[in-house]
Scaffold this motif. Structure first.
Motif, PDB file in Angstrom:
ATOM      1  N   SER A   1     -14.144   0.202   3.312  1.00  0.00           N
ATOM      2  CA  SER A   1     -13.015   0.958   2.764  1.00  0.00           C
ATOM      3  C   SER A   1     -13.544   2.112   1.930  1.00  0.00           C
ATOM      4  CB  SER A   1     -12.148   0.047   1.909  1.00  0.00           C
ATOM      5  OG  SER A   1     -11.090   0.770   1.312  1.00  0.00           O
TER       6      SER A   1
ATOM      7  N   CYS B   1     -14.080  -2.784  -6.361  1.00  0.00           N
ATOM      8  CA  CYS B   1     -13.586  -3.263  -5.078  1.00  0.00           C
ATOM      9  C   CYS B   1     -13.743  -4.781  -5.049  1.00  0.00           C
ATOM     10  CB  CYS B   1     -14.399  -2.632  -3.956  1.00  0.00           C
ATOM     11  SG  CYS B   1     -13.976  -3.205  -2.306  1.00  0.00           S
TER      12      CYS B   1
ATOM     13  N   GLN C   1      -2.711  -1.062   5.061  1.00  0.00           N
ATOM     14  CA  GLN C   1      -2.546  -0.922   3.614  1.00  0.00           C
ATOM     15  C   GLN C   1      -1.171  -1.454   3.265  1.00  0.00           C
ATOM     16  OE1 GLN C   1      -2.797   3.119   2.127  1.00  0.00           O
ATOM     17  NE2 GLN C   1      -3.523   2.465   0.114  1.00  0.00           N
TER      18      GLN C   1
ATOM     19  N   GLU D   1      -6.835  -3.691   8.496  1.00  0.00           N
ATOM     20  CA  GLU D   1      -6.785  -2.233   8.366  1.00  0.00           C
ATOM     21  C   GLU D   1      -5.463  -1.738   7.778  1.00  0.00           C
ATOM     22  OE1 GLU D   1      -6.911  -3.935  11.102  1.00  0.00           O
ATOM     23  OE2 GLU D   1      -5.192  -3.371  12.359  1.00  0.00           O
TER      24      GLU D   1
ATOM     25  N   GLU E   1      -8.416   4.155   2.430  1.00  0.00           N
ATOM     26  CA  GLU E   1      -8.322   3.809   3.843  1.00  0.00           C
ATOM     27  C   GLU E   1      -9.316   2.718   4.177  1.00  0.00           C
ATOM     28  OE1 GLU E   1      -9.131   7.348   6.062  1.00  0.00           O
ATOM     29  OE2 GLU E   1     -11.188   7.508   5.352  1.00  0.00           O
ATOM     30  N   ARG E   2      -9.021   2.031   5.269  1.00  0.00           N
ATOM     31  CA  ARG E   2      -9.888   0.956   5.784  1.00  0.00           C
ATOM     32  C   ARG E   2      -9.668   0.928   7.301  1.00  0.00           C
ATOM     33  NH1 ARG E   2      -9.497  -5.594   4.700  1.00  0.00           N
ATOM     34  NH2 ARG E   2     -11.732  -6.046   4.939  1.00  0.00           N
TER      35      ARG E   2
ATOM     36  N   PHE F   1      -5.423  -3.966   0.992  1.00  0.00           N
ATOM     37  CA  PHE F   1      -5.472  -3.929   2.451  1.00  0.00           C
ATOM     38  C   PHE F   1      -5.558  -5.348   3.007  1.00  0.00           C
ATOM     39  CE2 PHE F   1      -6.181   0.530   3.482  1.00  0.00           C
ATOM     40  CZ  PHE F   1      -6.622   1.048   2.275  1.00  0.00           C
TER      41      PHE F   1
END
Lengths: 114, 115
Positions: free
Chosen positions: B75, B92, B54, B52, B68-69, B49
């Motif tokens: 995230s 992460c 991707q 926001e 998702e973020r 990402f």
């Protein structure tokens, strides 16, 4: 295909011995090269990196690595290891032309005995 | 300052259950990555990402994996209908900039065991 290979999966050394861990990669073009270390129970942290300039890179805790473009290698060295260097070491590569994701080798587990 | 944090640290799921893994990157870091690390292997890239957006999800192994973020900070990696082969440590990482040479700072990981 792009790949990163680490020659030794397990290394056992006595304290004060010299260390060299091999890393070779197969990438075309410009590369960024990294060595990460994971101490027991801790998260991955950066030891050193190379992306341009002097091919001999010095990192934390007395580690250094040399980028040899003609050999597609980025070997990690330390003249005299300590017991506290016991850890897992990962070589990683990425390329400005192929995204930001790191491509890791399988890692080398180093055990330093007193 | 605070590093990258992940929760939960350990997750046991029965085959077929859905799981959600959370990552809190370092504040102000634009880039966020998810990696999967199987036992005895190096981390393997899953998705990336930038804020926001991707930008790369080429490493997601199947459509059961979703990340998702939404606000460009925290995230979540979601795995639907977990399988035994999903057992791994999920890492992460975040970095300050968007260039490939920026250091990626890793969290402690979430160890997922699917029984």
């Amino acid at each position: 295909a792009q790949s990163v290979s680490q020659h030794n999966h397990h290394v056992i050394l006595s304290e004060a011995a010299s260390l060299e861990l091999g890393c070779n990669y197969s990438y075309g073009g410009t590369v960024n090269l990294f060595w990460y270390v994971q101490y027991p129970g801790q998260h991955l942290q950066l030891l050193l990196k190379y992306f341009s300039g002097d091919p001999l890179v010095k990192g934390i805790k007395g580690f250094e690595a040399e980028f040899i473009k003609s050999k597609f290698s980025f070997n990690l060295r330390k003249p005299s290891v300590q017991w506290s260097d016991t850890a897992e070491y990962f070589c990683a590569v990425n390329s400005p032309n192929s995204g930001y994701a790191l491509n890791f080798g399988k890692g080398t587990s180093l055990l330093v005995t007193p | 300052g605070a590093g990258v944090s992940q929760s939960p640290r350990y997750k046991v799921a029965k085959r077929g259950q859905d799981v959600a893994l959370r990552c809190d990157p370092i504040s102000g870091h634009v880039s966020l990555f998810w990696y999967q690390q199987a036992l005895g292997q190096g981390p393997e890239f899953l998705t990336y990402f930038q804020n926001e957006a991707q930008l790369d999800k080429s490493g997601l192994p199947s459509d059961r994996f979703f990340a998702e973020r939404p606000e460009g900070s925290v995230s979540t990696l979601k795995i639907q209908r977990t399988q035994q082969e999903d057992s791994a440590v999920y890492l992460c990482a975040s970095s300050f900039g968007t260039g490939s040479h920026y250091e990626q700072y890793f969290g402690p990981g979430t160890r997922l065991t699917v029984t």
